[in-house]
Design an enzyme around this catalytic site. Sequence first.
Site, PDB file in Angstrom:
ATOM      1  N   ASN A 141      28.658 -37.367 -18.457  1.00 66.42           N
ATOM      2  CA  ASN A 141      27.204 -37.690 -18.687  1.00 66.42           C
ATOM      3  C   ASN A 141      26.524 -37.890 -20.128  1.00 66.42           C
ATOM      4  OD1 ASN A 141      26.333 -37.402 -15.935  1.00 66.42           O
ATOM      5  ND2 ASN A 141      27.151 -35.336 -16.022  1.00 66.42           N
ATOM      6  N   ARG A 150      41.252 -21.397  -5.751  1.00 70.88           N
ATOM      7  CA  ARG A 150      41.490 -21.538  -7.040  1.00 70.88           C
ATOM      8  C   ARG A 150      41.808 -20.334  -7.797  1.00 70.88           C
ATOM      9  NH1 ARG A 150      37.245 -21.622 -12.319  1.00 70.88           N
ATOM     10  NH2 ARG A 150      38.721 -22.492 -13.788  1.00 70.88           N
ATOM     11  N   ARG A 167      31.797 -20.614 -26.440  1.00 65.55           N
ATOM     12  CA  ARG A 167      33.162 -20.140 -27.169  1.00 65.55           C
ATOM     13  C   ARG A 167      33.385 -20.786 -28.412  1.00 65.55           C
ATOM     14  NH1 ARG A 167      35.935 -21.275 -21.784  1.00 65.55           N
ATOM     15  NH2 ARG A 167      35.602 -19.632 -20.441  1.00 65.55           N
ATOM     16  N   HIS A 174      42.001 -25.258 -16.720  1.00 62.89           N
ATOM     17  CA  HIS A 174      41.702 -26.672 -16.280  1.00 62.89           C
ATOM     18  C   HIS A 174      42.563 -27.531 -15.628  1.00 62.89           C
ATOM     19  CE1 HIS A 174      38.156 -25.988 -19.258  1.00 62.89           C
ATOM     20  NE2 HIS A 174      37.738 -25.593 -18.066  1.00 62.89           N
ATOM     21  N   ASN A 216      36.372 -20.683  -4.878  1.00 62.46           N
ATOM     22  CA  ASN A 216      36.676 -20.240  -6.240  1.00 62.46           C
ATOM     23  C   ASN A 216      35.889 -18.984  -6.419  1.00 62.46           C
ATOM     24  OD1 ASN A 216      36.456 -20.052  -9.024  1.00 62.46           O
ATOM     25  ND2 ASN A 216      35.642 -22.272  -9.142  1.00 62.46           N
ATOM     26  N   GLU A 242      37.882 -30.799  -8.795  1.00 60.60           N
ATOM     27  CA  GLU A 242      38.736 -29.882  -8.562  1.00 60.60           C
ATOM     28  C   GLU A 242      38.932 -29.441  -7.188  1.00 60.60           C
ATOM     29  OE1 GLU A 242      36.619 -28.165 -12.197  1.00 60.60           O
ATOM     30  OE2 GLU A 242      38.594 -27.467 -12.630  1.00 60.60           O
TER      31      GLU A 242
HETATM   32  P1  ADP Z   1      31.377 -25.843 -16.189  1.00 58.53           P
HETATM   33  O1  ADP Z   1      31.963 -26.312 -14.853  1.00 58.53           O
HETATM   34  O2  ADP Z   1      32.531 -25.702 -17.386  1.00 58.53           O
HETATM   35  O3  ADP Z   1      30.274 -24.976 -15.923  1.00 58.53           O
HETATM   36  P2  ADP Z   1      30.374 -28.582 -16.131  1.00 58.53           P
HETATM   37  O4  ADP Z   1      31.437 -29.487 -16.105  1.00 58.53           O
HETATM   38  O5  ADP Z   1      29.258 -28.521 -15.179  1.00 58.53           O
HETATM   39  O6  ADP Z   1      30.499 -27.124 -16.829  1.00 58.53           O
HETATM   40  O7  ADP Z   1      29.421 -29.048 -17.663  1.00 58.53           O
HETATM   41  C1  ADP Z   1      28.246 -28.211 -17.871  1.00 58.53           C
HETATM   42  C2  ADP Z   1      27.495 -28.977 -19.037  1.00 58.53           C
HETATM   43  O8  ADP Z   1      27.415 -30.362 -19.043  1.00 58.53           O
HETATM   44  C3  ADP Z   1      25.987 -28.578 -19.190  1.00 58.53           C
HETATM   45  O9  ADP Z   1      26.287 -27.299 -20.101  1.00 58.53           O
HETATM   46  C4  ADP Z   1      25.553 -29.670 -19.872  1.00 58.53           C
HETATM   47  O10 ADP Z   1      25.682 -29.575 -21.521  1.00 58.53           O
HETATM   48  C5  ADP Z   1      26.550 -31.243 -19.688  1.00 58.53           C
HETATM   49  N1  ADP Z   1      25.605 -31.815 -18.895  1.00 58.53           N
HETATM   50  C6  ADP Z   1      25.560 -31.997 -17.571  1.00 58.53           C
HETATM   51  N2  ADP Z   1      24.693 -32.954 -17.180  1.00 58.53           N
HETATM   52  C7  ADP Z   1      24.512 -33.673 -18.052  1.00 58.53           C
HETATM   53  C8  ADP Z   1      23.578 -34.836 -18.827  1.00 58.53           C
HETATM   54  N3  ADP Z   1      22.972 -35.580 -17.522  1.00 58.53           N
HETATM   55  N4  ADP Z   1      23.654 -35.058 -19.774  1.00 58.53           N
HETATM   56  C9  ADP Z   1      24.305 -34.393 -20.905  1.00 58.53           C
HETATM   57  N5  ADP Z   1      24.922 -33.368 -20.642  1.00 58.53           N
HETATM   58  C10 ADP Z   1      25.073 -32.989 -19.123  1.00 58.53           C
END
Ligand code: ADP
Length: 397
Positions: A336, A91, A241, A180, A7, A385
């Site tokens: 999460n 990707r 965003r 996505h 990626n 992914e």
């Molecule tokens: P991307 O791949 O779009 O960067 P992710 O799918 O990794 O994003 O998601 C990142 C977001 O997930 C973080 O900004 C956070 O807000 C949320 N996150 C990750 N772990 C936790 C957790 N344990 N509790 C709450 N939110 C979480």
Amino acid sequence: MNILVINCGSSSLKYQLIDSESENVLAKGLAERIGIEGSVLTHSPAGKDKFTRQEPMPDHSVAVRMVIEALTDKEHGVISSLSEIGAVGHRVVHGGEKFDHAVLINDSVMKDIEELSSLAPLHNPANLIGIRACAENMPGVPQAAVFDTAFHQTMPKKAYMYGLPYEFYEKYKIRRYGFHGTSHDYVSARAAEILGKDRKDLKIIVCHLGNGGSISAVDHGKCVDTSMGLTPLEGLIMGTRSGDMDPAVFDFICEKENLSPAEMNTVLNKKSGVLGLSGGLSSDFRDLCDAADNGNELAAMTLDTYCYRVAKYIGSYIMAMQGVDIIALTAGIGENSYGVRTRLMPYFKYLGVSYDEEKLKIRGEELVLSDPGSKVTVMIVPTNEELAIARQTLELL
Ligand code: ADP
């Protein structure tokens, strides 16, 4: 066969080496600050210690060479030579209307990806750089392009057209594409599989809630609508965003704040979303939920607004599909966040969904949140992914 999943961003390169038979991740890592001072490679081999290498990476070709060196290193490596990499899966962000599925890369595919750069000027050129860097360092190894937009190409015209003069679609292909897609595809298939069903028999809504977020309606295995548009800016309120808003806001703020269109674009992409809405508190939901729990009203309002938008999209997709069997939550927040679940789940009561509050606390695993017998199944399906890209690459071979 081992498949290297890549990626590639403009200054970074994420990778995973996946054994396609066992589907185990043999190693993963990240090359950061490519072409910038302070380049660093972080390599995590399965079952061994993580290791970092700080060395200049003037371009992506050097980064790929360092990735191969890490993978084949005597101490930190997981394979003995390059010949153990059977294929590379990339990707690629924008496949436009040209690509409705993954393809093996050749000169003509590269030309197409380049031509589609006008639709994704930040992403497609970086993806191409990664493809060229791999071709240089791994001559003869087949490479596949797996497009973020491909899964959404089944959307009907009524779902992807904007209410704009038709000539803009004809001249510039201005329409909704969605992103996505690899995640929406993987999660909808996996959700059905977990329940012992075939996705071709189901109506599924996938909520990919990460730093970027999108929702899709998957009707009998085909995507019929999704919340992101021409770019990933449309739809949900995201980490930074804005998501949907009245387009007139753009001009209004430009004029009041004396911003250029490019500066306003940065505001909408990088300074808005939950970060902006919370008065700059954080784009991370852990911080927002902690703050809300400690009485911060702006943080609570931000979370409520975020969840309301998610619920509204789900509602509209239920109407679009004339029903829903599964609502699947995925990505960082979906997998999460307890704070988001407690705010989102009550909306589903209208659908005949009941649930145990305690269950909402379980994180990061495949899990059915709704009680057995609920009319609609609400579940957590962690996305993967990289595995989906490896599977599609293998299929092409
Ligand atoms: P991307 O791949 O779009 O960067 P992710 O799918 O990794 O994003 O998601 C990142 C977001 O997930 C973080 O900004 C956070 O807000 C949320 N996150 C990750 N772990 C936790 C957790 N344990 N509790 C709450 N939110 C979480």
